[in-house]
Design an enzyme around this catalytic site. Structure first.
Site, PDB file in Angstrom:
ATOM      1  N   ASP A  12       0.880  -1.182  -0.087  1.00 17.89           N
ATOM      2  CA  ASP A  12      -0.001  -0.031  -0.053  1.00 17.89           C
ATOM      3  C   ASP A  12       0.791   1.403   0.101  1.00 17.89           C
ATOM      4  O   ASP A  12       2.166   1.104   0.159  1.00 17.89           O
ATOM      5  CB  ASP A  12      -0.934  -0.139   1.409  1.00 17.89           C
ATOM      6  CG  ASP A  12      -2.304   0.486   0.992  1.00 17.89           C
ATOM      7  OD1 ASP A  12      -2.315   1.572  -0.003  1.00 17.89           O
ATOM      8  OD2 ASP A  12      -3.020   0.441   1.930  1.00 17.89           O
ATOM      9  N   TRP A  63       0.815   1.856  -6.404  1.00 15.06           N
ATOM     10  CA  TRP A  63       1.631   3.118  -6.630  1.00 15.06           C
ATOM     11  C   TRP A  63       0.792   4.165  -7.606  1.00 15.06           C
ATOM     12  O   TRP A  63       0.860   5.252  -7.265  1.00 15.06           O
ATOM     13  CB  TRP A  63       2.724   2.577  -7.323  1.00 15.06           C
ATOM     14  CG  TRP A  63       4.154   3.449  -7.958  1.00 15.06           C
ATOM     15  CD1 TRP A  63       3.917   4.787  -7.536  1.00 15.06           C
ATOM     16  CD2 TRP A  63       4.954   3.076  -8.855  1.00 15.06           C
ATOM     17  NE1 TRP A  63       5.158   5.233  -8.247  1.00 15.06           N
ATOM     18  CE2 TRP A  63       5.801   4.249  -8.841  1.00 15.06           C
ATOM     19  CE3 TRP A  63       5.474   1.835  -9.245  1.00 15.06           C
ATOM     20  CZ2 TRP A  63       7.047   4.152  -9.655  1.00 15.06           C
ATOM     21  CZ3 TRP A  63       6.578   1.887  -9.816  1.00 15.06           C
ATOM     22  CH2 TRP A  63       7.572   2.993 -10.050  1.00 15.06           C
ATOM     23  N   PRO A  64       0.472   3.812  -8.850  1.00 21.92           N
ATOM     24  CA  PRO A  64      -0.523   4.745  -9.575  1.00 21.92           C
ATOM     25  C   PRO A  64      -1.573   5.514  -8.820  1.00 21.92           C
ATOM     26  O   PRO A  64      -1.716   6.636  -8.759  1.00 21.92           O
ATOM     27  CB  PRO A  64      -0.951   3.959 -10.739  1.00 21.92           C
ATOM     28  CG  PRO A  64      -0.438   2.701 -10.600  1.00 21.92           C
ATOM     29  CD  PRO A  64       0.208   2.403  -9.435  1.00 21.92           C
ATOM     30  N   TYR A  76      -1.815   6.479  -5.790  1.00 24.48           N
ATOM     31  CA  TYR A  76      -1.229   7.424  -4.910  1.00 24.48           C
ATOM     32  C   TYR A  76      -0.444   8.370  -5.709  1.00 24.48           C
ATOM     33  O   TYR A  76      -0.139   9.563  -5.092  1.00 24.48           O
ATOM     34  CB  TYR A  76      -0.353   6.848  -3.924  1.00 24.48           C
ATOM     35  CG  TYR A  76      -1.049   6.126  -2.867  1.00 24.48           C
ATOM     36  CD1 TYR A  76      -1.680   6.882  -1.766  1.00 24.48           C
ATOM     37  CD2 TYR A  76      -1.353   4.675  -3.004  1.00 24.48           C
ATOM     38  CE1 TYR A  76      -2.475   5.956  -0.498  1.00 24.48           C
ATOM     39  CE2 TYR A  76      -2.164   4.096  -1.837  1.00 24.48           C
ATOM     40  CZ  TYR A  76      -2.518   4.707  -0.859  1.00 24.48           C
ATOM     41  OH  TYR A  76      -3.370   4.108   0.100  1.00 24.48           O
ATOM     42  N   ASP A 119     -10.712   3.049  -3.453  1.00 31.35           N
ATOM     43  CA  ASP A 119     -11.115   1.699  -2.746  1.00 31.35           C
ATOM     44  C   ASP A 119     -12.602   1.232  -3.208  1.00 31.35           C
ATOM     45  O   ASP A 119     -13.446   2.003  -3.174  1.00 31.35           O
ATOM     46  CB  ASP A 119     -11.043   1.773  -1.521  1.00 31.35           C
ATOM     47  CG  ASP A 119      -9.660   1.818  -0.849  1.00 31.35           C
ATOM     48  OD1 ASP A 119      -8.713   1.761  -1.786  1.00 31.35           O
ATOM     49  OD2 ASP A 119      -9.237   1.787   0.426  1.00 31.35           O
TER      50      ASP A 119
HETATM   51  C1  GLA Z   1      -6.079   1.441   1.422  1.00 29.05           C
HETATM   52  C2  GLA Z   1      -6.090   0.362   0.388  1.00 29.05           C
HETATM   53  C3  GLA Z   1      -7.267  -0.663   0.587  1.00 29.05           C
HETATM   54  C4  GLA Z   1      -6.789  -1.226   1.882  1.00 29.05           C
HETATM   55  C5  GLA Z   1      -6.681  -0.243   3.023  1.00 29.05           C
HETATM   56  C6  GLA Z   1      -6.302  -0.831   4.367  1.00 29.05           C
HETATM   57  O1  GLA Z   1      -7.154   2.153   1.387  1.00 29.05           O
HETATM   58  O2  GLA Z   1      -6.415   0.818  -1.093  1.00 29.05           O
HETATM   59  O3  GLA Z   1      -7.337  -1.396  -0.352  1.00 29.05           O
HETATM   60  O4  GLA Z   1      -5.813  -2.161   1.838  1.00 29.05           O
HETATM   61  O5  GLA Z   1      -5.839   0.668   2.723  1.00 29.05           O
HETATM   62  O6  GLA Z   1      -5.920  -0.094   5.293  1.00 29.05           O
END
Ligand code: GLA
Length: 421
Positions: free
Chosen positions: A170, A204-205, A207, A231
């Site tokens: 992440d 990576w992309p 963020y 997400d």
């Molecule tokens: C980010 C990721 C999610 C998950 C959460 C966990 O938001 O994009 O897929 O892994 O963190 O904290």
């Protein structure tokens, strides 16, 4: 490879057929050279369904614990999931103890994972499955557990020693874009140096986007798959926004996907609470068209037979896993109906028609087959099979024919077009 412009395309059908294979392009970039993810990775990932539930007192059956993963491993083996390709059982955030050990190594929370990750990996392997784990390129994970910054080598070695087969890395809590890029690259090399085959799943992309457009050629050199957009959550709105994002950015992202490196639109939420049946069909069909990694996030202990059959549909999985490894794209959107298509091996095509209108009932939609597969899918004719919502042969279609379908609101009709000659 230098590609011809469309204006230069020769008229002869043979040449067109050949060009259909190479356009919009064999991924120009080299893939991460670890021999993994030659087709999109398939498995299960805990995040969307179980999130950061660490309260095993209150919620012993749904907290993030070795018990949860052992139960899922058992079911992946016994309930047919492994047989259709779901192989990687993946832990997401919140598995760690709040501190590293005295030697600086990550450790699992001792209460929730009393046997440690090594023993869990052994158990998962004994079921013929692979184990995925989660860490973060920054100072902390998104949920506030120890990040890998300053510890990339030691973490890569720890995961390899434990027998981990996939790392979801992440991108929270990075100080700069440089830190982000260097960290993702460094971890890729550190994993390779361990000598263990570890699928490298990046964010990576995702963020990078708020600051500047990612260099996907570079991302592909370091990662086996990469998240691009926000997400996913258990709602049609979320699935729809992933599709919107993907089609709006398809010029940039489709050509880069291919064996060894894939765009990751995030988990399948099929089998949960928020999607209607038609919306679950849409997610399955479009994740197949997008050549997406298929990570289910659901409760395999309690899943409806209908959702299970959809997730285990071998014909749809075959489209997702097609060895040609080309991602599909949105061909057009007209009057709230989207048509997506994906080239497959043996000159076959997959076509998905999505009805985005959320008022009214099923809508009829007629398409001329000549408009599909860059004009070649049914030249001179083809056999069309409907895969979703119902599997049935629709029959032979000539290049000049039209095909009429009915599509439920927020649902999808998924077709496979096979050449007959
Ligand atoms: C980010 C990721 C999610 C998950 C959460 C966990 O938001 O994009 O897929 O892994 O963190 O904290």
């Amino acid at each position: 490879m230098k590609l011809m412009s469309r204006a230069q395309l020769p008229g002869c059908v043979l040449a067109l057929r050949f060009l259909a294979l190479v356009l919009p392009g064999i991924p120009g970039a080299r893939a991460l050279d670890n021999g993994l993810a030659m087709t999109p990775t398939m498995g299960w990932l805990h995040w969307e369904r179980f999130m950061c539930n660490t309260d095993c007192q209150e919620d012993p059956d749904s907290c993030v614990s070795e018990k949860l993963f052992m139960q899922m491993a058992e079911l992946m083996d016994s309930d047919g999931w492994k047989d259709v390709g779901y192989e990687y059982l993946c832990i997401d955030d919140c598995w760690m103890a709040p501190q590293r050990d005295s030697e600086g190594r990550l450790q699992a929370d001792p209460k929730r994972f009393p046997g440690g990750i090594r023993r869990l990996a052994d158990y998962v392997h004994s079921k013929g499955l692979k184990l995925g784990i989660y860490a973060d390129v920054g100072r902390q994970t998104c949920a506030g557990f120890p990040g890998s910054y300053g510890y990339y080598d030691i973490d890569a070695e720890t995961f390899a020693e434990w027998g981990v087969d996939l790392l979801k890395f992440d991108g929270c809590y990075c100080d700069s874009l440089e830190h982000l890029a260097n960290g993702y690259k460094y971890m890729s090399l550190a994993l390779n140096r361990t000598g263990r085959s570890i699928v490298y799943s990046c964010e990576w992309p995702l963020y990078m986007w708020p600051f500047h457009k990612p260099n996907y050629t570079e991302v592909r050199e370091y990662c086996n798959h990469w998240r691009n957009c926000a997400d996913i959550y258990d709602a049609w709105q979320s699935v729809k926004s992933v599709l919107d994002w993907t089609s709006s950015n398809q010029e940039r992202i489709v050509g880069v996907a291919g064996p060894g490196g894939w765009n990751d639109p995030d988990m399948l939420v099929i089998g949960n609470f928020g999607l209607s049946w038609d919306q679950q069909i849409t997610q399955m069909a479009l994740w197949a068209i997008m050549a997406a990694p298929l990570f289910m996030s659901n409760d395999l202990r309690q899943i409806s037979p209908q959702a299970k059959a959809l997730l285990q549909d071998k014909d749809v999985i075959a489209i997702n896993q097609d060895p040609l490894g080309k991602q599909g794209y949105r061909l057009r959107k007209e009057d709230n109906i989207e048509v997506w298509e994906r080239p497959l091996s043996d000159l076959a095509w997959a076509v998905a028609m999505v009805n985005l209108q959320e008022i009214g009932g099923p809508r009829s939609h007629t398409i001329s087959v000549a408009s599909l597969g860059r004009g070649l899918a049914c030249l001179p004719d083809c056999l069309i099979t409907e895969l979703l919502p119902v599997k049935r042969k629709l029959g032979f279609y000539e290049w000049t024919s039209s095909l009429k379908t009915r599509i439920n609101p927020t649902g999808t009709v998924l077709l496979r077009l096979d050449r007959t000659s």
